[in-house]
Write a protein that holds these residues in place. Structure first.
Motif, PDB file in Angstrom:
ATOM      1  N   ILE A  28       0.860  -1.181   0.000  1.00 15.03           N
ATOM      2  CA  ILE A  28       0.000   0.000   0.000  1.00 15.03           C
ATOM      3  C   ILE A  28       0.897   1.231   0.000  1.00 15.03           C
ATOM      4  O   ILE A  28       1.829   1.321   0.795  1.00 15.03           O
ATOM      5  CB  ILE A  28      -0.934  -0.007   1.225  1.00 15.03           C
ATOM      6  N   PRO A  29       0.622   2.196  -0.864  1.00 15.12           N
ATOM      7  CA  PRO A  29       1.441   3.410  -0.909  1.00 15.12           C
ATOM      8  C   PRO A  29       1.418   4.159   0.431  1.00 15.12           C
ATOM      9  O   PRO A  29       0.390   4.189   1.121  1.00 15.12           O
ATOM     10  CB  PRO A  29       0.805   4.253  -2.004  1.00 15.12           C
ATOM     11  N   ILE A  30       2.524   4.785   0.770  1.00 12.03           N
ATOM     12  CA  ILE A  30       2.656   5.482   2.046  1.00 12.03           C
ATOM     13  C   ILE A  30       1.569   6.549   2.243  1.00 12.03           C
ATOM     14  O   ILE A  30       0.978   6.616   3.325  1.00 12.03           O
ATOM     15  CB  ILE A  30       4.068   6.095   2.181  1.00 12.03           C
ATOM     16  N   PRO A  31       1.257   7.404   1.247  1.00  8.62           N
ATOM     17  CA  PRO A  31       0.196   8.394   1.483  1.00  8.62           C
ATOM     18  C   PRO A  31      -1.145   7.746   1.850  1.00  8.62           C
ATOM     19  O   PRO A  31      -1.864   8.242   2.718  1.00  8.62           O
ATOM     20  CB  PRO A  31       0.101   9.145   0.151  1.00  8.62           C
ATOM     21  N   LEU A  32      -1.465   6.640   1.202  1.00  4.98           N
ATOM     22  CA  LEU A  32      -2.690   5.927   1.542  1.00  4.98           C
ATOM     23  C   LEU A  32      -2.605   5.376   2.966  1.00  4.98           C
ATOM     24  O   LEU A  32      -3.608   5.338   3.688  1.00  4.98           O
ATOM     25  CB  LEU A  32      -2.968   4.806   0.544  1.00  4.98           C
ATOM     26  N   GLY A  33      -1.425   4.983   3.375  1.00 10.53           N
ATOM     27  CA  GLY A  33      -1.232   4.497   4.744  1.00 10.53           C
ATOM     28  C   GLY A  33      -1.580   5.550   5.780  1.00 10.53           C
ATOM     29  O   GLY A  33      -2.212   5.256   6.799  1.00 10.53           O
ATOM     30  N   TYR A  34      -1.183   6.784   5.511  1.00  5.96           N
ATOM     31  CA  TYR A  34      -1.540   7.865   6.422  1.00  5.96           C
ATOM     32  C   TYR A  34      -3.049   8.104   6.432  1.00  5.96           C
ATOM     33  O   TYR A  34      -3.633   8.352   7.483  1.00  5.96           O
ATOM     34  CB  TYR A  34      -0.795   9.152   6.063  1.00  5.96           C
ATOM     35  N   VAL A  35      -3.672   8.024   5.278  1.00  7.49           N
ATOM     36  CA  VAL A  35      -5.128   8.190   5.203  1.00  7.49           C
ATOM     37  C   VAL A  35      -5.813   7.102   6.026  1.00  7.49           C
ATOM     38  O   VAL A  35      -6.755   7.372   6.782  1.00  7.49           O
ATOM     39  CB  VAL A  35      -5.619   8.167   3.737  1.00  7.49           C
ATOM     40  N   VAL A  66     -17.183   0.917   7.634  1.00  8.85           N
ATOM     41  CA  VAL A  66     -17.587   0.124   6.475  1.00  8.85           C
ATOM     42  C   VAL A  66     -16.577   0.278   5.337  1.00  8.85           C
ATOM     43  O   VAL A  66     -16.103  -0.716   4.781  1.00  8.85           O
ATOM     44  CB  VAL A  66     -19.014   0.514   6.013  1.00  8.85           C
ATOM     45  N   THR A  67     -16.234   1.510   4.996  1.00  6.33           N
ATOM     46  CA  THR A  67     -15.296   1.709   3.885  1.00  6.33           C
ATOM     47  C   THR A  67     -13.906   1.189   4.221  1.00  6.33           C
ATOM     48  O   THR A  67     -13.239   0.584   3.377  1.00  6.33           O
ATOM     49  CB  THR A  67     -15.222   3.187   3.466  1.00  6.33           C
ATOM     50  N   ASN A  68     -13.486   1.381   5.465  1.00  2.60           N
ATOM     51  CA  ASN A  68     -12.176   0.896   5.892  1.00  2.60           C
ATOM     52  C   ASN A  68     -12.107  -0.626   5.802  1.00  2.60           C
ATOM     53  O   ASN A  68     -11.110  -1.187   5.320  1.00  2.60           O
ATOM     54  CB  ASN A  68     -11.906   1.385   7.319  1.00  2.60           C
ATOM     55  N   MET A  69     -13.155  -1.301   6.229  1.00  2.00           N
ATOM     56  CA  MET A  69     -13.140  -2.764   6.217  1.00  2.00           C
ATOM     57  C   MET A  69     -13.303  -3.327   4.812  1.00  2.00           C
ATOM     58  O   MET A  69     -12.713  -4.366   4.491  1.00  2.00           O
ATOM     59  CB  MET A  69     -14.211  -3.323   7.154  1.00  2.00           C
ATOM     60  N   ILE A  70     -14.066  -2.664   3.959  1.00  2.00           N
ATOM     61  CA  ILE A  70     -14.133  -3.114   2.564  1.00  2.00           C
ATOM     62  C   ILE A  70     -12.745  -3.028   1.934  1.00  2.00           C
ATOM     63  O   ILE A  70     -12.304  -3.948   1.249  1.00  2.00           O
ATOM     64  CB  ILE A  70     -15.181  -2.307   1.773  1.00  2.00           C
ATOM     65  N   ALA A  72      -9.835  -3.069   3.567  1.00  2.00           N
ATOM     66  CA  ALA A  72      -8.961  -4.063   4.205  1.00  2.00           C
ATOM     67  C   ALA A  72      -9.206  -5.460   3.638  1.00  2.00           C
ATOM     68  O   ALA A  72      -8.264  -6.214   3.379  1.00  2.00           O
ATOM     69  CB  ALA A  72      -9.178  -4.057   5.717  1.00  2.00           C
ATOM     70  N   ILE A  73     -10.462  -5.791   3.444  1.00  2.00           N
ATOM     71  CA  ILE A  73     -10.791  -7.110   2.891  1.00  2.00           C
ATOM     72  C   ILE A  73     -10.281  -7.209   1.455  1.00  2.00           C
ATOM     73  O   ILE A  73      -9.635  -8.184   1.076  1.00  2.00           O
ATOM     74  CB  ILE A  73     -12.307  -7.373   2.967  1.00  2.00           C
ATOM     75  N   ALA A  74     -10.545  -6.184   0.651  1.00  2.00           N
ATOM     76  CA  ALA A  74     -10.159  -6.226  -0.766  1.00  2.00           C
ATOM     77  C   ALA A  74      -8.651  -6.219  -0.959  1.00  2.00           C
ATOM     78  O   ALA A  74      -8.128  -6.948  -1.807  1.00  2.00           O
ATOM     79  CB  ALA A  74     -10.781  -5.037  -1.499  1.00  2.00           C
ATOM     80  N   LEU A  75      -7.935  -5.428  -0.166  1.00  2.00           N
ATOM     81  CA  LEU A  75      -6.497  -5.253  -0.390  1.00  2.00           C
ATOM     82  C   LEU A  75      -5.616  -6.251   0.361  1.00  2.00           C
ATOM     83  O   LEU A  75      -4.511  -6.539  -0.076  1.00  2.00           O
ATOM     84  CB  LEU A  75      -6.070  -3.831  -0.007  1.00  2.00           C
ATOM     85  N   VAL A  76      -6.107  -6.746   1.503  1.00  2.00           N
ATOM     86  CA  VAL A  76      -5.210  -7.533   2.363  1.00  2.00           C
ATOM     87  C   VAL A  76      -5.768  -8.896   2.758  1.00  2.00           C
ATOM     88  O   VAL A  76      -5.035  -9.884   2.764  1.00  2.00           O
ATOM     89  CB  VAL A  76      -4.863  -6.733   3.642  1.00  2.00           C
ATOM     90  N   HIS A  77      -7.033  -8.992   3.099  1.00  2.00           N
ATOM     91  CA  HIS A  77      -7.546 -10.174   3.791  1.00  2.00           C
ATOM     92  C   HIS A  77      -8.451 -11.079   2.968  1.00  2.00           C
ATOM     93  O   HIS A  77      -9.101 -11.962   3.522  1.00  2.00           O
ATOM     94  CB  HIS A  77      -8.298  -9.729   5.047  1.00  2.00           C
ATOM     95  N   SER A  78      -8.508 -10.908   1.666  1.00  2.00           N
ATOM     96  CA  SER A  78      -9.474 -11.667   0.868  1.00  2.00           C
ATOM     97  C   SER A  78      -9.058 -13.105   0.590  1.00  2.00           C
ATOM     98  O   SER A  78      -9.855 -13.881   0.092  1.00  2.00           O
ATOM     99  CB  SER A  78      -9.734 -10.947  -0.459  1.00  2.00           C
ATOM    100  N   TYR A  83      -9.012 -15.826  10.679  1.00  2.00           N
ATOM    101  CA  TYR A  83      -8.106 -14.738  11.052  1.00  2.00           C
ATOM    102  C   TYR A  83      -6.699 -15.238  11.358  1.00  2.00           C
ATOM    103  O   TYR A  83      -5.725 -14.508  11.189  1.00  2.00           O
ATOM    104  CB  TYR A  83      -8.655 -13.958  12.262  1.00  2.00           C
ATOM    105  N   ARG A  84      -6.559 -16.486  11.771  1.00  2.00           N
ATOM    106  CA  ARG A  84      -5.238 -17.027  12.111  1.00  2.00           C
ATOM    107  C   ARG A  84      -4.355 -17.212  10.888  1.00  2.00           C
ATOM    108  O   ARG A  84      -3.144 -17.358  11.014  1.00  2.00           O
ATOM    109  CB  ARG A  84      -5.388 -18.353  12.862  1.00  2.00           C
ATOM    110  N   THR A  85      -4.964 -17.188   9.719  1.00  2.00           N
ATOM    111  CA  THR A  85      -4.184 -17.295   8.486  1.00  2.00           C
ATOM    112  C   THR A  85      -4.249 -15.990   7.679  1.00  2.00           C
ATOM    113  O   THR A  85      -4.046 -15.998   6.470  1.00  2.00           O
ATOM    114  CB  THR A  85      -4.694 -18.465   7.626  1.00  2.00           C
ATOM    115  N   GLY A  86      -4.547 -14.885   8.368  1.00  2.00           N
ATOM    116  CA  GLY A  86      -4.621 -13.590   7.702  1.00  2.00           C
ATOM    117  C   GLY A  86      -5.920 -13.341   6.977  1.00  2.00           C
ATOM    118  O   GLY A  86      -6.005 -12.437   6.153  1.00  2.00           O
ATOM    119  N   GLY A  87      -6.926 -14.143   7.287  1.00  2.00           N
ATOM    120  CA  GLY A  87      -8.204 -14.041   6.591  1.00  2.00           C
ATOM    121  C   GLY A  87      -9.072 -12.896   7.062  1.00  2.00           C
ATOM    122  O   GLY A  87      -8.674 -12.074   7.888  1.00  2.00           O
ATOM    123  N   MET A  88     -10.288 -12.850   6.540  1.00  2.00           N
ATOM    124  CA  MET A  88     -11.173 -11.704   6.711  1.00  2.00           C
ATOM    125  C   MET A  88     -12.208 -11.846   7.818  1.00  2.00           C
ATOM    126  O   MET A  88     -13.087 -10.991   7.957  1.00  2.00           O
ATOM    127  CB  MET A  88     -11.868 -11.422   5.387  1.00  2.00           C
TER     128      MET A  88
END
Length: 108
Positions: A28-35, A66-70, A72-78, A83-88
């Protein structure tokens, strides 16, 4: 419910500063990380002050969850559910709770 979600978001948001190492590892780009970090702290504030202010403050906290979790799911946890395997699993729970705050506002 409000306190536990606010505490979770405050913890996770505050630990994303600075977001360099965490976000470089997942692409994830650093500016998005700050957001993301600021948004997570804003969720905590909105949910904590919502009952003492206008109903819209709690609803804004809900839509941010809601937007944060959508994201997170789309970019990282899909890739998995558990959860123990990095899931959503955890993110879907927070998504549902955020939707609850969005719909119910200060009645939540």
């Amino acid at each position: 419910l409000r306190l536990s979600v606010a505490a979770t978001y405050l913890w996770h948001g505050s630990h994303k500063f600075p977001p360099v190492e965490l976000l470089e590892n997942i692409g994830i780009p650093i500016p998005l990380g700050y957001v993301i970090a600021v948004t997570e702290i804003a969720v905590a504030v909105a949910l904590l002050v919502g009952p003492f202010t206008k109903d819209i403050v709690t609803r804004i906290g809900g839509i941010l969850v809601v937007t944060n979790m959508i994201g997170a799911i789309a970019l990282v946890h899909s890739g998995a559910w558990d959860y123990r395997t990095g899931g959503m699993e955890f993110q879907v729970l927070l998504l549902a709770v955020g939707a609850y705050f969005l719909v119910k506002g200060n009645e939540a």
